[in-house]
Every structure is written in structure tokens, then in C-alpha cells.
Design a protein around this motif. Structure first.
Motif, PDB file in Angstrom:
ATOM      1  N   PRO A  40       0.805  -1.188  -0.116  1.00 39.26           N
ATOM      2  CA  PRO A  40       0.067  -0.030  -0.120  1.00 39.26           C
ATOM      3  C   PRO A  40       0.957   1.460   0.059  1.00 39.26           C
ATOM      4  N   ASP A  41       2.062   1.212   0.328  1.00 41.68           N
ATOM      5  CA  ASP A  41       3.026   2.654   0.444  1.00 41.68           C
ATOM      6  C   ASP A  41       3.767   2.527  -0.714  1.00 41.68           C
ATOM      7  N   GLY A  42       3.738   1.461  -1.395  1.00 41.44           N
ATOM      8  CA  GLY A  42       4.849   1.319  -2.452  1.00 41.44           C
ATOM      9  C   GLY A  42       6.329   1.137  -2.366  1.00 41.44           C
ATOM     10  N   GLN A 201      -1.946   5.529  -0.498  1.00 42.65           N
ATOM     11  CA  GLN A 201      -1.479   6.790  -0.621  1.00 42.65           C
ATOM     12  C   GLN A 201      -1.987   7.753  -1.659  1.00 42.65           C
ATOM     13  N   ASN A 202      -1.905   8.912  -1.717  1.00 45.21           N
ATOM     14  CA  ASN A 202      -2.187  10.007  -2.520  1.00 45.21           C
ATOM     15  C   ASN A 202      -3.735   9.568  -3.371  1.00 45.21           C
TER      16      ASN A 202
HETATM   17  C1  LIG Z   1       2.469   9.005  -3.349  1.00 44.97           C
HETATM   18  O1  LIG Z   1       3.091   9.915  -3.972  1.00 44.97           O
HETATM   19  C2  LIG Z   1       4.421  10.085  -3.411  1.00 44.97           C
HETATM   20  C3  LIG Z   1       4.875  11.529  -3.976  1.00 44.97           C
HETATM   21  O2  LIG Z   1       4.888  11.623  -5.368  1.00 44.97           O
HETATM   22  C4  LIG Z   1       5.241   9.142  -3.488  1.00 44.97           C
HETATM   23  O3  LIG Z   1       6.694   9.132  -3.125  1.00 44.97           O
HETATM   24  C5  LIG Z   1       4.528   7.818  -3.396  1.00 44.97           C
HETATM   25  O4  LIG Z   1       5.417   6.671  -3.518  1.00 44.97           O
HETATM   26  C6  LIG Z   1       3.265   7.619  -3.710  1.00 44.97           C
HETATM   27  N1  LIG Z   1       2.579   6.599  -2.917  1.00 44.97           N
HETATM   28  C7  LIG Z   1       2.172   5.485  -3.475  1.00 44.97           C
HETATM   29  C8  LIG Z   1       1.645   4.149  -2.859  1.00 44.97           C
HETATM   30  O5  LIG Z   1       2.065   5.445  -4.663  1.00 44.97           O
END
Ligand SMILES: *[C@@H]1O[C@H](CO)[C@@H](O)[C@H](O)[C@H]1NC(C)=O
Ligand SMILES: *[C@@H]1O[C@H](CO)[C@@H](O)[C@H](O)[C@H]1NC(C)=O
Ligand SMILES: *[C@@H]1O[C@H](CO)[C@@H](O)[C@H](O)[C@H]1NC(C)=O
Ligand SMILES: *[C@@H]1O[C@H](CO)[C@@H](O)[C@H](O)[C@H]1NC(C)=O
Ligand SMILES: *[C@@H]1O[C@H](CO)[C@@H](O)[C@H](O)[C@H]1NC(C)=O
Ligand SMILES: *[C@@H]1O[C@H](CO)[C@@H](O)[C@H](O)[C@H]1NC(C)=O
Ligand SMILES: *[C@@H]1O[C@H](CO)[C@@H](O)[C@H](O)[C@H]1NC(C)=O
Ligand SMILES: *[C@@H]1O[C@H](CO)[C@@H](O)[C@H](O)[C@H]1NC(C)=O
Ligand SMILES: [Cu+2]
Length: 615
Positions: A40-42, A201-202
Motif C-alpha cells: 500500500p505504500d509502494g 496513499q495519494n
Molecule cells: C504517493 O506520492 C508520493 C509523492 O509522489 C510518492 O513518493 C509515493 O510513492 C506515492 N505512494 C504510492 C503508494 O504510490
């Protein structure tokens, strides 16, 4: 029923997520609980606990008066589980409340368990695992109870659910193992890796000019409270923890783990810009580390270091025009925090001014003989009894009104039917703790500022005439709270800190409300008893499983022994940190405390502790 459901569940995704039968006023969910992977947070693809092969898990939705049936099957394979429906009173169905070892046996891998209850309260809730430390692995979802007679009817056009939370990359059982350990004698909580909104996120939320939205916000996190704000928009608070409130405007809200707020947000009249909203984790959880630091010289700056990769914020956007920019968020200093203590319940329930039964819980954190850090109420750290407490209440006859039968390590209190009960909680710890009571919403009649010390019952402050009522409230560092409620709900109800680390280190008390009336009214369903059998949990007798002499607690589960006299926690702390600092350097020490040690480091540390002996 069908009509109201369709307004908040897209029928196609509902079918994909779970099989939903709508039958008169019964809403049935088939939940197959199992591991899935998510990122979920990449930053880390990790195992999470999903339902029916999906994560995030579904929203449970119903209408006041409905019966909810959740057929839960544990397909985790390697962990037990349970479900708690946070904030629901479970009036008449205390055995459906969910905590393992309290109102039910664990649902062992391969077992099934049916939760079956009716709902008589509107608002924003959530459901989560109540098996040891488990929900932050993902078994946590929103729950919304709709109200055809809502006072908010006609005041908004659409509803939006948004959850906030902290997020870890390691599994909870791994983190807990490092948390409750002599190599972590200060009880430094694991540092979250990131913050999430709606388990991602986002997030973008599309807004239509002129409309008003009801945002239902829930902190489903393990640890961190979150500051939440919406740039360019005012929140009007209308509900907290399922209690309608008189409307109050707020710029920025502080939501602790497990709290909920519903707010009305009126959209702009134009589509000229988009606006950021933010969840920002409270990093000043405790002054604890500052104190530890002052006892040490070699480790001066350890705790001031926040790892550069840690972003405590999660940003989302209210989008009016998706062709326009998503602007960067403004800093937290631009917003004024809202104080929930000013809230007045819409029903204007009067202060319970005559107390029938008052007791005091003094909270502290301290080390036991294994060197690890535990949480205590009145010097007792909670240890799960052999027999679930409700089952003891049902099987000990007239002795069920004797707190002893529930064990000496469960902080059990017997409440008499319809008494006005007062809990005085003195926080003798520099951390902030969000306290939750099952089975009730309480009046918050006193809530001190930081460092106010213990409550002085001989000189009570002026109390609000119509106090804020909710089911989770924050006690401030070295401060106190006083809570009151009417014992009008026979059952076994936990009172505990909702920081999952502290639940695991023992910050729990047990309310046993009108046990004899439970004996008259409650019959446990066969599948609940079958779950006990599968888990090999005894179902009768006292906390030790003794059915012959229920006042004999021999064999009750015990905490580790106390520290040998001569050892002081501070001595252990100083020793451990000098050892840790010496061979780890500053690199792995972050935010609230130290990262868990490796096996080799731990072995070395243990040898050193043994060599040095009592401090
Ligand atoms: C959300 O956006 C931030 C800034 O662009 C980025 O660093 C982050 O990886 C993004 N989160 C996800 C889960 O994509
Ligand atoms: C349980 O299973 C999950 C998913 O396969 C795995 O990631 C986790 O490490 C297992 N836990 C234990 C204690 O073996
Ligand atoms: C749920 O409980 C009600 C009331 O006790 C009972 O009539 C019903 O059969 C139960 N349903 C299930 C699926 O267990
Ligand atoms: C957040 O997640 C919930 C549950 O999945 C969903 O119902 C809701 O629509 C989501 N909110 C937004 C703003 O996407
Ligand atoms: C939008 O326009 C209506 C009607 O002119 C007005 O009553 C309302 O206050 C405006 N809302 C905002 C957020 O400016
Ligand atoms: C997170 O938000 C806080 C408050 O606005 C701000 O002070 C801080 O710089 C932000 N941190 C990051 C990494 O964006
Ligand atoms: C539980 O139900 C009883 C009987 O209807 C009622 O008097 C009591 O107020 C209820 N308690 C709660 C906490 O809802
Ligand atoms: C309580 O338990 C003790 C020991 O089992 C028994 O002797 C006594 O009769 C019980 N008291 C009541 C009131 O049931
Ligand atoms: Cu706590």
C-alpha cells in the motif's frame, strides 16, 4: 433494506468481494480470512490479512435494527484469529464481542465462528481482529450503521469513508517478538514505516461544486495518532465514536488509534483549484526518550534521529477538476487543533453526578524479571487467563461475583447492574494512551492537561453539565482522565489502551458486568464451543481452569517474575543502551527508540547483563 444497501455498496463489487444475502433485516457476510500480498505504500510488498482473497477488506454496512451475521472462517493456516466490532454495545450478545480469552476462544486455523448480533446504534465504527497483536497486519475495516431517522438527514448529499493509519513492513508477530524483550528494556515501540489513508496513499476524492459531504473518518492504526486537515475547507464535527454531537467547526482534528469522527464538508462553488488533505502522524508520542536520554551520557542524540526515509505524512486531494494540479500540502503549523473535550452530545445526556462505584487505575510501564518492558494497572500486568473470562462468569455459580475467580492477573472488576461506575485513570507514564471501553460509550468528565499528576478526588474540578461521550479517549502524558458510565449492559467488557503494542504488553482491565444475570440469560452457541475444542481451550471454571475449587488459582497463567531486588529498570536501560550504542552505532537507532537487535547482538548483550549483575 435493499434500497438503503444499494446506496452505499456498489452491487457488482459487493458480489465480487463477498456473498451478500439480504433477507428481511438480516445482513450476512461470508468472510474467509487468509493471507494475501499488498504494497500500500509502494515500498514493500508484504503478506497482509485479507478477506475472500482481497485486501483492503470490505466495509460492513447495515441499518439500525438489522441483524448482522458474519460467518468467519480462519484460513490463515498459521495464526489464530477473531473479530471485534469496535464501538458496538453488543447488548445481550457479549459472547459476540470478539476478544480472545475474554468473550470467546481463539478461532484456530481451519475453524469457523459465527458472529450473530443485532444493532441498535447509528454511526461510524470499525471491525478488527482482537487476537494477540494481529489487526495491524491488515485485518481491520470500516463499519457503518445507517440511521433512517438521522438528525443529519438532508444536511449532506454524499458520504465518504476515509480511514487513516500507520503502516509497518514487518509482520506483527516478528515486531512483537522484538518489542517485548530484554533487548528493548525501555519498551520503545516499533517505528511505523509510513502513513496510509484508506490503506493507500495519494488518494483523490472527487468533489462536486455546491454539494455537502459527510466524511466518516476512522483511525485504524496500531500506534500513531493522526492530525487530519482539509485545506481550504472547514470540517463541521457531527459525530464522534457513534455519538451524534452538536455541530462544532474544526480546522484540524487529532484522531487517536480507534477513534472516529464524522464531519460535514461543504464543497466550493467553483472548480478553480484542487485542495490537499493530510494525515500526519503524531511523532511526539512520548517524552519518555528525552528522560532516558538525560540518564545517559554516551547516547546523547540517539532519539532525535528520524530516519530520512520516514515520511510521517500521507497526502490526498479533494479534486474539483482533474485537469488541474494537485498542489503540495501546507505545513501543519498553518492549522489550529480542535479540542474534542468541548463536544456536546446531541442528546444532551446529563452528567452522571451520583457515582455508585468508583475505582482507580494507576498506569505505569516497568520491567519484569525477564528484562522486558510491560504495562501495568495498579502493579498488575494483564495475562490472558486459561478460561475465557465470560466462560468463567457463566460456570462459577455464585462465586462469579468474586473477582478472584477471574485470576490475579486480569485486573477484573465486578460491576453491579445499573450502577453508575467511575473509572479514574492516572497515567504515571510520559506516553499518550488512547483508552477504549468495550460495551459502552462513557462520559469523559475530567481530562487533564499534560503532567497534571494524579486525580485528586477530594478536590474535583468543575465538570461539564453534558459531557462529551465516546468510546475511545486520550489520556495525556503524566495526566489523568475520569470516565463515567451506567452499567446497563450485562457482559464481560475490556477496558484497554488501543495502542496495539500496549495491549500486548498488558495494559488491560476487565469489567465483569452483572455476571449472575448473564448466567440466567446467555447460552453459548455450539460453534463457539467447537472453536474452544479445536483450540484446546478449557471452557469452565476459574482463570486456571479449576472447576472443583474455583477459589484455587493454582495453574493460572502468570507474568514473568518481578526483577530481583537491587536491579533497577534505569540500570538495565542505561546498560542496554550503552551496549547497543557501542556496537551498533547510531545508524539503526531511530525515532522513538532502537530497532530490534540481531541474534548475535542479543547474545552478546545477554552475556554483558549477566556479567554486570544487579545495578
Ligand atoms: C504517493 O506520492 C508520493 C509523492 O509522489 C510518492 O513518493 C509515493 O510513492 C506515492 N505512494 C504510492 C503508494 O504510490
Ligand atoms: C504465516 O504465513 C504468512 C503468509 O504465508 C507468512 O508470511 C508468515 O511468515 C507466517 N508466519 C509464521 C509465524 O510462520
Ligand atoms: C442468530 O441468532 C438468532 C437469535 O438468537 C437466531 O434465531 C438465529 O438462528 C441465529 N442465526 C444464525 C445464522 O446463527
Ligand atoms: C475508502 O475505502 C472504503 C472502503 O474500501 C470505500 O468504501 C470508500 O469509498 C473509499 N473512499 C474513497 C474516498 O475512495
Ligand atoms: C455557494 O453558493 C451558495 C449560493 O450562492 C451560497 O449560499 C454558499 O454559501 C456558497 N458556498 C460557498 C462554499 O461559498
Ligand atoms: C510532514 O508534515 C509535517 C507537518 O506539516 C511537516 O512539518 C513535515 O515537513 C512533513 N514531512 C515530510 C517528510 O513531508
Ligand atoms: C441494553 O439494553 C437494555 C434493555 O433494552 C437497556 O436498558 C440498556 O440501556 C442497553 N444498554 C446499552 C449500553 O445499550
Ligand atoms: C465458591 O467456591 C467455593 C470453592 O469452590 C465453594 O466452597 C463455595 O461454596 C462457593 N460459594 C458460592 C457462594 O457458591
Ligand atoms: Cu498505550
Amino acid at each position: 433494506m435493499a434500497l438503503s444497501l444499494s446506496s452505499f455498496i456498489n452491487p457488482i463489487s459487493a458480489l465480487l468481494l463477498f456473498i451478500l444475502h439480504v433477507n428481511a433485516a438480516t445482513v450476512t457476510y461470508e468472510f474467509d480470512i487468509g493471507w494475501v500480498y499488498a504494497n500500500p505504500d509502494g515500498m514493500a510488498n508484504r503478506p497482509v490479512i485479507g478477506i475472500n482473497g482481497k485486501w483492503p477488506i470490505p466495509v460492513i454496512s447495515a441499518t439500525i435494527g438489522d441483524r448482522i451475521i458474519v460467518n468467519a472462517k480462519n484460513s490463515l493456516g498459521n495464526e489464530s484469529t477473531s473479530l471485534h466490532f469496535h464501538g458496538l454495545y453488543m447488548n445481550g450478545t457479549t459472547h459476540m464481542d470478539g476478544p480472545v480469552g475474554v468473550t470467546q476462544c481463539e478461532i484456530a486455523p481451519g475453524s469457523s465462528f459465527t458472529y450473530n448480533f443485532t444493532i441498535d446504534q447509528p454511526g461510524t465504527y470499525w471491525y478488527h481482529s482482537h487476537a494477540r497483536g494481529q489487526y495491524p497486519d491488515g485485518l481491520r475495516g470500516a463499519m457503518v450503521i445507517h440511521d433512517p431517522d438521522s438528525p443529519l438527514k438532508g444536511k449532506y448529499d454524499e458520504e465518504v469513508i476515509v480511514t487513516f493509519s500507520d503502516w509497518y513492513h514487518d509482520l506483527m508477530n516478528v515486531l512483537l517478538d522484538g518489542f517485548i524483550r530484554y533487548s528493548n528494556p525501555t519498551g520503545a515501540e516499533p517505528v511505523p514505516k509510513s502513513a496510509l489513508v484508506n490503506e493507500t496513499q495519494n488518494l483523490t476524492i472527487s468533489m462536486e461544486p455546491g454539494k455537502t459531504y459527510l466524511f466518516r473518518m476512522i483511525n485504524v492504526g496500531a500506534f500513531a495518532a493522526q492530525y487530519v486537515w482539509f485545506e481550504g475547507h472547514t470540517m463541521q464535527v457531527v459525530e464522534v465514536d457513534g455519538i451524534y454531537t452538536q455541530p462544532e467547526d474544526a480546522d484540524m482534528i487529532y484522531i487517536t488509534a480507534a477513534q472516529r469522527y464524522s464531519v460535514l464538508i461543504t464543497a466550493k462553488n467553483d472548480t478553480d483549484a484542487n485542495y490537499a488533505f493530510m494525515g500526519s502522524m503524531d511523532q511526539v508520542y512520548s517524552t519518555k526518550m528525552v528522560q532516558v536520554k538525560s540518564t545517559l551520557t554516551t547516547t546523547q542524540d540517539l532519539f532525535d534521529t528520524i530516519p530520512e526515509t520516514l515520511n510521517p505524512n500521507v497526502t490526498g486531494w479533494l479534486v474539483y477538476d482533474d485537469k488541474k494540479d494537485l498542489p503540495a500540502a501546507a505545513p501543519i503549523e498553518s492549522f489550529d487543533p480542535f479540542d474534542d473535550f468541548v463536544l456536546i452530545p446531541r442528546d444532551e445526556e446529563k452528567l452522571f453526578d451520583t457515582v455508585d462505584y468508583s475505582f482507580t487505575l494507576d498506569l505505569k510501564m516497568d520491567n519484569l524479571g525477564d528484562g522486558a518492558n510491560y504495562a501495568f494497572f495498579n502493579d498488575v500486568t494483564y495475562v490472558t487467563p486459561k478460561v475465557p473470562t465470560l466462560y468463567s462468569a457463566l460456570t462459577t455459580g455464585a462465586n462469579a461475583t468474586n473477582p478472584l475467580v477471574y485470576g490475579e492477573h486480569t485486573n477484573s472488576y465486578i460491576l453491579k447492574k445499573d450502577d453508575i461506575v467511575e473509572i479514574v485513570l492516572n497515567n504515571n507514564d510520559p506516553g499518550k494512551h488512547p483508552f477504549h471501553l468495550h460495551g459502552h460509550a462513557f462520559q469523559v468528565v475530567v481530562r487533564s492537561e499534560d503532567e497534571a499528576g494524579n486525580y485528586d478526588p477530594t478536590a474535583p474540578p468543575a465538570m461539564p453539565k453534558t459531557p462529551m461521550r465516546r468510546d475511545t479517549v486520550l489520556v495525556r502524558p503524566d495526566g489523568h482522565i475520569v470516565l463515567r458510565f451506567k452499567a446497563d449492559n450485562p457482559g464481560v467488557w475490556l477496558f484497554h489502551c488501543h495502542i496495539e503494542w500496549h495491549v500486548s504488553s498488558g495494559l488491560i482491565a476487565t469489567m465483569i458486568e452483572a455476571p449472575l444475570s448473564l448466567q440466567d440469560s446467555l447460552t453459548l452457541p455450539a460453534d463457539h464451543l467447537a472453536a474452544c475444542k479445536a483450540a484446546d481451550t478449557p471452557i469452565a471454571g476459574n482463570a486456571a481452569g479449576n472447576t472443583i475449587n474455583v477459589l484455587d488459582l493454582k495453574g493460572q497463567p502468570l507474568p514473568p517474575p518481578r526483577l530481583p531486588s537491587g536491579f533497577t529498570a534505569r540500570g538495565i536501560v542505561a546498560l542496554v543502551f550503552s551496549v547497543v550504542a557501542a556496537f551498533l552505532g547510531l545508524a539503526t537507532i531511530a525515532w522513538y527508540g532502537a530497532a530490534p537487535l540481531s541474534k548475535e547482538e542479543e547474545a552478546k548483550l545477554k552475556r554483558e547483563i549477566e556479567e554486570v549483575g544487579p545495578q
